[in-house]
Design an enzyme around this catalytic site. Structure first.
Site, PDB file in Angstrom:
ATOM      1  N   CYS A 151      27.364   1.722  -7.562  1.00 31.78           N
ATOM      2  CA  CYS A 151      26.952   2.827  -9.311  1.00 31.78           C
ATOM      3  C   CYS A 151      28.917   2.566  -9.897  1.00 31.78           C
ATOM      4  O   CYS A 151      29.351   2.637  -9.186  1.00 31.78           O
ATOM      5  CB  CYS A 151      27.515   3.779  -8.238  1.00 31.78           C
ATOM      6  SG  CYS A 151      27.643   5.533  -9.419  1.00 31.78           S
ATOM      7  N   CYS A 196      31.171   5.866  -9.577  1.00 33.05           N
ATOM      8  CA  CYS A 196      31.419   5.429  -8.085  1.00 33.05           C
ATOM      9  C   CYS A 196      32.724   4.709  -8.594  1.00 33.05           C
ATOM     10  O   CYS A 196      33.630   5.265  -7.834  1.00 33.05           O
ATOM     11  CB  CYS A 196      30.394   5.059  -7.459  1.00 33.05           C
ATOM     12  SG  CYS A 196      29.598   6.333  -7.199  1.00 33.05           S
TER      13      CYS A 196
END
Length: 99
Positions: free
Chosen positions: A23, A26
């Site tokens: 991600c 993230c």
């Protein structure tokens, strides 16, 4: 190793980051969380949880997207948000729940 419930019960304020290695947001959030942890020191625990490795826990908390952050105070969830937040926004949220 402490269980998830042990961690959120024993620490007065815990910020949980449900994330994934693949991600992009993230990965952007990771250094922001490091800075937030430095800001609060021992008053805040920051725990990263990989949703791919902890699917049951992510399902239990109905994590649908990453990153999803949750703030626990004395074992109770007091805040939750999905998406990328800046350091100043996170500090503001945590300050609201610190007392």
């Amino acid at each position: 190793m402490a269980t998830f419930n042990d961690i959120i019960q024993k620490n007065p304020l815990v910020l949980i980051d449900f994330s994934a290695s693949w991600c992009g947001p993230c990965q952007q959030l990771s250094p922001i969380l490091d800075e937030v942890k430095k800001h609060f020191g021992d008053d805040l625990s920051v725990i990263k949880i990989d949703v791919d490795k902890n699917q049951k826990l992510a399902a239990y908390y109905r994590v649908q997207g990453v990153p999803t952050m949750m703030l626990f105070k004395s074992g109770n969830q007091v805040w939750r948000q999905s998406g990328l937040l800046m350091k100043s926004e996170l500090i503001k949220v945590i300050n609201q729940h610190q007392k």
